[in-house]
Motif scaffolding. Structure first.
Motif, short mmCIF file in Angstrom:
data_model
loop_
_atom_site.label_atom_id
_atom_site.label_comp_id
_atom_site.label_asym_id
_atom_site.label_seq_id
_atom_site.Cartn_x
_atom_site.Cartn_y
_atom_site.Cartn_z
N ASP A 362 25.09 32.22 9.47
CA ASP A 362 25.58 32.60 8.14
C ASP A 362 27.10 32.82 8.14
O ASP A 362 27.62 33.55 7.31
CB ASP A 362 24.89 33.88 7.70
CG ASP A 362 25.09 34.99 8.73
OD1 ASP A 362 25.44 34.66 9.88
OD2 ASP A 362 24.91 36.17 8.40
N THR A 363 27.80 32.23 9.09
CA THR A 363 29.24 32.55 9.19
C THR A 363 30.09 31.52 8.45
O THR A 363 29.67 30.40 8.21
CB THR A 363 29.71 32.58 10.66
OG1 THR A 363 29.18 31.44 11.30
CG2 THR A 363 29.31 33.84 11.34
N LEU A 364 31.32 31.94 8.17
CA LEU A 364 32.25 31.07 7.47
C LEU A 364 32.87 30.03 8.40
O LEU A 364 33.23 28.94 7.97
CB LEU A 364 33.37 31.92 6.86
CG LEU A 364 33.02 32.62 5.55
CD1 LEU A 364 34.00 33.74 5.26
CD2 LEU A 364 33.04 31.61 4.43
N GLY A 365 33.02 30.36 9.66
CA GLY A 365 33.73 29.44 10.56
C GLY A 365 32.84 28.88 11.65
O GLY A 365 31.70 29.31 11.85
N TYR A 387 30.01 34.21 1.75
CA TYR A 387 29.84 34.82 0.44
C TYR A 387 28.83 33.98 -0.33
O TYR A 387 29.01 32.79 -0.53
CB TYR A 387 31.18 34.82 -0.28
CG TYR A 387 31.16 35.39 -1.66
CD1 TYR A 387 31.44 36.73 -1.86
CD2 TYR A 387 30.87 34.60 -2.75
CE1 TYR A 387 31.43 37.28 -3.13
CE2 TYR A 387 30.85 35.14 -4.02
CZ TYR A 387 31.12 36.47 -4.21
OH TYR A 387 31.11 36.99 -5.47
N THR A 388 27.71 34.57 -0.72
CA THR A 388 26.72 33.79 -1.47
C THR A 388 26.58 34.36 -2.87
O THR A 388 26.80 35.54 -3.10
CB THR A 388 25.34 33.83 -0.81
OG1 THR A 388 24.90 35.18 -0.83
CG2 THR A 388 25.37 33.32 0.61
N GLU A 389 26.20 33.50 -3.81
CA GLU A 389 26.06 33.95 -5.19
C GLU A 389 24.93 34.96 -5.33
O GLU A 389 24.99 35.88 -6.12
CB GLU A 389 25.80 32.75 -6.11
CG GLU A 389 27.10 32.09 -6.51
CD GLU A 389 26.87 30.91 -7.41
OE1 GLU A 389 25.85 30.89 -8.12
OE2 GLU A 389 27.72 30.01 -7.41
N ASP A 390 23.87 34.77 -4.51
CA ASP A 390 22.73 35.69 -4.59
C ASP A 390 23.13 37.10 -4.17
O ASP A 390 22.64 38.07 -4.68
CB ASP A 390 21.59 35.28 -3.64
CG ASP A 390 21.36 33.80 -3.65
OD1 ASP A 390 21.83 33.17 -4.60
OD2 ASP A 390 20.69 33.31 -2.73
N SER A 391 23.99 37.17 -3.17
CA SER A 391 24.33 38.49 -2.64
C SER A 391 25.83 38.65 -2.52
O SER A 391 26.39 38.59 -1.44
CB SER A 391 23.69 38.68 -1.26
OG SER A 391 24.10 37.63 -0.42
#
Ligand SMILES: CCCCCCCCCCCCC/C=C/[C@@H](O)[C@H](COP(=O)(O)O)NC(=O)CCCCCCCCCCCCCCC
Ligand SMILES: Nc1ncnc2c1ncn2[C@@H]1O[C@H](COP(=O)(O)OP(=O)(O)O)[C@@H](O)[C@H]1O
Ligand SMILES: [Ca+2]
Length: 562
Positions: A362-365, A387-391
């Motif tokens: 779930d990481t950005l990089g 960053y997810t829209e759900d959370s």
């Protein structure tokens, strides 16, 4: 840029030339007034009373309107008034003014500030402004002092530990000659302890030190000394909050005190990777201006027993063997690592084992990114979380090591490895300016697990050499890299060795090829080969800001280009 209300504006003398000097809440600027616009020497100048407009000359360097300079208030170190007769009132540093000027501009004050020089190096620069009136001079000094007092992130009282035997054994001299005068100039008081034995600083922090009275802890030494401070402070934070370090699943409590490193060690990788250079003056200035850089810490356990924390490199195989060999060669200083590195390279041992790891899905990089962790890193600001829209709140919460088990499956790899390295940060150091994992992040809650499988000496050399060039050290068939939140390692004996042992050639096989290597944990040998590791996102904070981008650095070094 937002307009800032002006605090002061005066025409003052600097090196025999008249400058327009302006101060607002964020910036101090001085611009030379062209000769034809100068007032008669000796006339009295008062602060302007007109509305403030952000000075245009900030955008220019040298032109028709003369040279201009600007310094961010956050990078002013100190201000002191000079005596009418030319000596300073504050620190006794004596500065003679030319006779001609003392008549028209008999008062003066000096501003000390951060100046950026080459390769991320910072220096303390002084500029002295001469004033026609004592009241005006005092007004400038007073106003700048009030500005500095309002900077709450700056430390006032520090606890300093010096390792006199780190690196080239220069720690004490470096502190006394280069750092202590800067702390004194910035009115920082210190309690200094020169360590008398290994773990002196760690144990003092664990049990005795009255931490409440300090704004930070500074170590003068190498990565090993920094590791002592981390162990002392993290232990203390867990003890004060009733957290059991022996449980690998436990969420640890972050340390509140920031840590400063004055580099005086052999590798200085923490300092290099958080500041961009291993230079004692630069590090001292980052401490003075009150920088703050969060950092991940790995906890290492064996059979549910806490072993150590790691901040930079956890290395089994090559780096473990280099360290084990170098321990007896401490007398060689930093060169011991090159010597033992060469020797270990020639022995070319591989080790068999099982690595299981929890990928950070779930990481950005990713470890292959071309972007680097730099000052103000976007990924670290979001704890590395997508960053997810759900959370939308997700990015605001540091990932909990124990929670991560639910996020996805563990990967399992069994093999014969020349090296197993976990780099929680780039591990950039003078030997390898891009580091072991160039795209790793200081504060994203992950570590990069690099597996180098058994290969020829020639290929391993190619892999090592790529740490020093632009070529990708991971782009080789025998190297793989995973960004992970947790991992485990279980060593096993090579099948061929088992055969040899069964055939009664045990001693021979052990001499030729030991079954186990050891873990290099930030420069300390771990007592067990089977370990379990978890990353604790942003557990500690340093007096640093991450490496400044070269372009930003150039702009700041030459602010007129902004
Ligand atoms: C052929 C050139 C190869 C260059 C490869 C360089 C990779 C260097 C990455 C180093 C990462 C270091 C991570 C930090 C570890 C420190 O925590 C830790 C403690 O530091 P301290 O003593 O200051 O307290 N330091 C270390 O464990 C030292 C590791 C240093 C390893 C140097 C290895 C040099 C290898 C030379 C191989 C030469 C092969 C030549 C063949 C012809
Ligand atoms: N006074 C001391 N005498 C001996 N060893 C010490 C002392 N103070 C600290 N140490 C230990 O020295 C080791 C190396 O220190 P470090 O400052 O990291 O230098 P280097 O980078 O050269 O290894 C650390 O493990 C630290 O615990
Ligand atoms: Ca990290």
């Amino acid at each position: 840029m937002e307009k800032q209300p002006r605090l002061l504006a005066s025409q003052l003398l600097l090196k025999n030339r008249v400058f327009e000097v302006l101060l607002n809440r964020v910036i101090l600027t001085w611009k030379e007034i062209p000769a034809n616009k100068k007032r008669v020497s000796g006339s009295i100048h008062h602060p302007f009373k007109v509305g403030f407009c952000f000075p245009k000359f900030l955008h220019r360097g040298k032109g028709e309107s003369g040279t201009s300079h600007s310094v961010s208030v956050s990078e002013i170190l100190a201000v002191r008034e000079l005596d009418v007769d030319g000596g300073t009132k504050d620190d006794g540093r004596w500065q003679k003014m030319p006779q001609k000027l003392t008549e028209a501009y008999p008062y003066a004050f000096t501003v000390s500030y951060v100046e950026r020089v080459r390769q991320h190096r910072w220096r303390c620069s002084d500029v002295t402004f001469h004033c026609p009136e004592g009241a005006l001079c005092q007004q400038w000094v007073q106003t700048i002092r009030e500005q500095l007092a309002a900077l709450t992130s700056r430390p006032k009282h520090l606890l300093v530990y010096i390792n006199p035997y780190g690196g080239k054994q220069q720690g004490k001299r470096i502190y006394e000659q280069k750092v202590a005068p800067l702390f004194a100039c910035a009115s920082i008081s210190t309690d200094v302890i020169v360590t008398e034995h290994a773990n002196h600083a760690r144990d003092h922090l664990r049990t005795e030190a009255e931490l409440k009275q300090y704004d930070g802890v500074v170590c003068v030494g190498g990565d090993g000394m920094f590791s002592e401070i981390v162990h002392g402070l993290v232990f203390r934070a867990q003890k004060d909050n009733g957290v059991d370090q022996n449980s690998p699943e436990e969420k640890l409590v972050p340390c509140t005190l920031r840590i400063g490193i004055i580099p005086a060690g052999s590798t200085d990788c923490i300092c290099y990777a958080t500041v961009g250079i291993n230079d004692p003056v630069t590090s001292a200035l980052h401490i003075i201006v009150g920088d703050s850089q969060p950092m991940d810490v790995c906890s290492v356990h064996h059979n549910n027993t806490f072993l150590r924390y790691s901040v930079s490199l956890l290395g089994y195989g090559f780096y473990g063997d280099v360290l084990a060999d170098s321990v007896r060669k401490r007398w060689m200083g930093p060169a011991r690592y090159d010597f033992s590195g060469f020797k270990t390279f020639l022995t070319h041992h591989h080790y068999e084992g099982v690595v299981s790891f929890l990928p950070a899905t779930d990481t950005l990089g990713t470890p292959g990114d071309q972007t680097r962790c730099r000052a103000g890193c976007f990924i670290c600001q979001h704890d590395g979380q997508l960053y997810t829209e759900d959370s939308p709140e997700k990015c605001k919460t540091a990932p909990d090591v124990s929670d991560s088990e639910n996020e996805g499956g563990w990967g399992v790899i069994r093999g014969k490895f020349l090296a197993i390295n976990a780099a929680s940060m780039s591990c950039a150091c003078p030997r390898s300016p891009k580091g072991l994992s160039p795209a790793a992040h200081l504060a994203d809650g992950t570590t990069d697990l690099i597996l180098v499988r058994k290969c020829s000496r020639f290929n391993f050399l190619r892999h090592l050499l790529r740490h020093t060039s632009k070529d990708d050290q991971f782009d080789m068939t025998f190297v793989e890299v995973h960004r992970v939140r947790r991992f485990r390692f279980t060593p096993c004996q090579n099948d061929s060795e088992l055969d040899l042992r069964e055939n009664g050639k045990q001693l021979f096989s052990q001499i030729c090829h030991p079954a186990y290597s050891s873990w290099n944990c930030d420069g300390e040998i771990l007592p067990h080969a089977a370990i379990e590791v978890g990353v604790h996102c942003q557990l500690i904070k340093l007096f640093a800001r991450g490496i400044e981008e070269q372009s930003l650095f150039e702009d700041l070094a030459h602010p007129c280009a902004l």
